[in-house]
Design a protein around this motif. Structure first.
Motif, PDB file in Angstrom:
ATOM      1  N   MET A 209      56.855 -81.552 -10.764  1.00  0.00           N
ATOM      2  CA  MET A 209      57.560 -82.283 -11.847  1.00  0.00           C
ATOM      3  C   MET A 209      58.657 -82.611 -11.753  1.00  0.00           C
ATOM      4  N   PRO A 210      59.775 -83.204 -11.794  1.00  0.00           N
ATOM      5  CA  PRO A 210      61.290 -83.640 -11.386  1.00  0.00           C
ATOM      6  C   PRO A 210      62.063 -82.754 -12.903  1.00  0.00           C
ATOM      7  N   GLN A 211      62.755 -82.136 -12.501  1.00  0.00           N
ATOM      8  CA  GLN A 211      63.992 -81.304 -13.530  1.00  0.00           C
ATOM      9  C   GLN A 211      65.382 -81.953 -13.174  1.00  0.00           C
ATOM     10  N   PHE A 212      66.108 -82.413 -14.639  1.00  0.00           N
ATOM     11  CA  PHE A 212      67.607 -82.682 -14.348  1.00  0.00           C
ATOM     12  C   PHE A 212      68.508 -81.885 -14.896  1.00  0.00           C
TER      13      PHE A 212
ATOM     14  N   ASP B  71      65.178 -74.009 -14.614  1.00  0.00           N
ATOM     15  CA  ASP B  71      64.938 -73.537 -12.822  1.00  0.00           C
ATOM     16  C   ASP B  71      64.922 -71.916 -12.456  1.00  0.00           C
ATOM     17  N   ALA B  72      64.414 -72.081 -11.388  1.00  0.00           N
ATOM     18  CA  ALA B  72      64.206 -70.859 -10.709  1.00  0.00           C
ATOM     19  C   ALA B  72      65.213 -70.679 -10.542  1.00  0.00           C
TER      20      ALA B  72
ATOM     21  N   LYS C  24      70.048 -74.339 -16.862  1.00  0.00           N
ATOM     22  CA  LYS C  24      69.357 -75.520 -18.003  1.00  0.00           C
ATOM     23  C   LYS C  24      69.022 -76.610 -17.547  1.00  0.00           C
ATOM     24  N   VAL C  25      67.433 -77.133 -17.479  1.00  0.00           N
ATOM     25  CA  VAL C  25      67.336 -78.250 -17.008  1.00  0.00           C
ATOM     26  C   VAL C  25      66.608 -79.198 -18.156  1.00  0.00           C
ATOM     27  N   VAL C  26      65.752 -80.588 -17.264  1.00  0.00           N
ATOM     28  CA  VAL C  26      65.207 -81.274 -18.615  1.00  0.00           C
ATOM     29  C   VAL C  26      64.186 -81.683 -17.712  1.00  0.00           C
ATOM     30  N   GLU C  27      63.149 -81.824 -18.444  1.00  0.00           N
ATOM     31  CA  GLU C  27      61.486 -81.651 -17.800  1.00  0.00           C
ATOM     32  C   GLU C  27      61.663 -83.457 -17.526  1.00  0.00           C
TER      33      GLU C  27
END
Length: 134
Positions: A1-4, A34-35, A39-42
């Motif tokens: 799934m991409p993350q932004f 993320d890894a 901070k990221v949003v799916e």
């Protein structure tokens, strides 16, 4: 799934990074890490949020029609010659350009500042994605 990352999400939504952070703090937008612990949003969460955020601009015409691709906005520019007119609308973050007869533009009273609706009925829509395998 991409993350932004927040900055990418902000750019896609047309807001500042701080606005994205406020939405996350308020619980309006779910975020994770993320890894690298940034901070990221799916991607799916961001898409659902964008859809909720967009809402529809009320159509001032009250006309019902089959076309679903309708953009309410302001006329920002009209360029005419004897035969043709180029009309630009700003519909939220989207710039829509229409070519029509000068006669039609004149009859509609199109000039900068006029509220108008662009109706797009296309038989072909091209979708592009960034990167990936060909």
């Amino acid at each position: 799934m991409p993350q932004f990352r927040f900055s990418e999400a902000a750019r896609l939504l047309g807001v500042s990074d701080d606005t994205v952070r406020r939405w996350v703090r308020a619980g309006e937008l779910a975020a994770g890490e993320d890894a690298a612990r940034r901070k990221v949003v799916e991607g799916a969460e961001l898409a659902a949020f964008a859809r909720r955020l967009a809402g529809e601009t009320p159509d001032p015409t009250g006309v019902r029609r089959s076309a679903r691709n309708r953009f309410v906005g302001l006329v920002t520019d009209v360029v005419t010659d004897k035969v043709m007119a180029k009309v630009e609308l700003q519909c939220g973050p989207n710039r829509i350009v229409s070519l029509m007869s000068t006669e039609a533009a004149t009859e509609l009273g199109l000039q900068p500042g006029v509220l108008a609706v662009a109706v797009v009925k296309a038989t072909q829509v091209i979708i592009e994605t960034v990167g990936g395998d060909q």
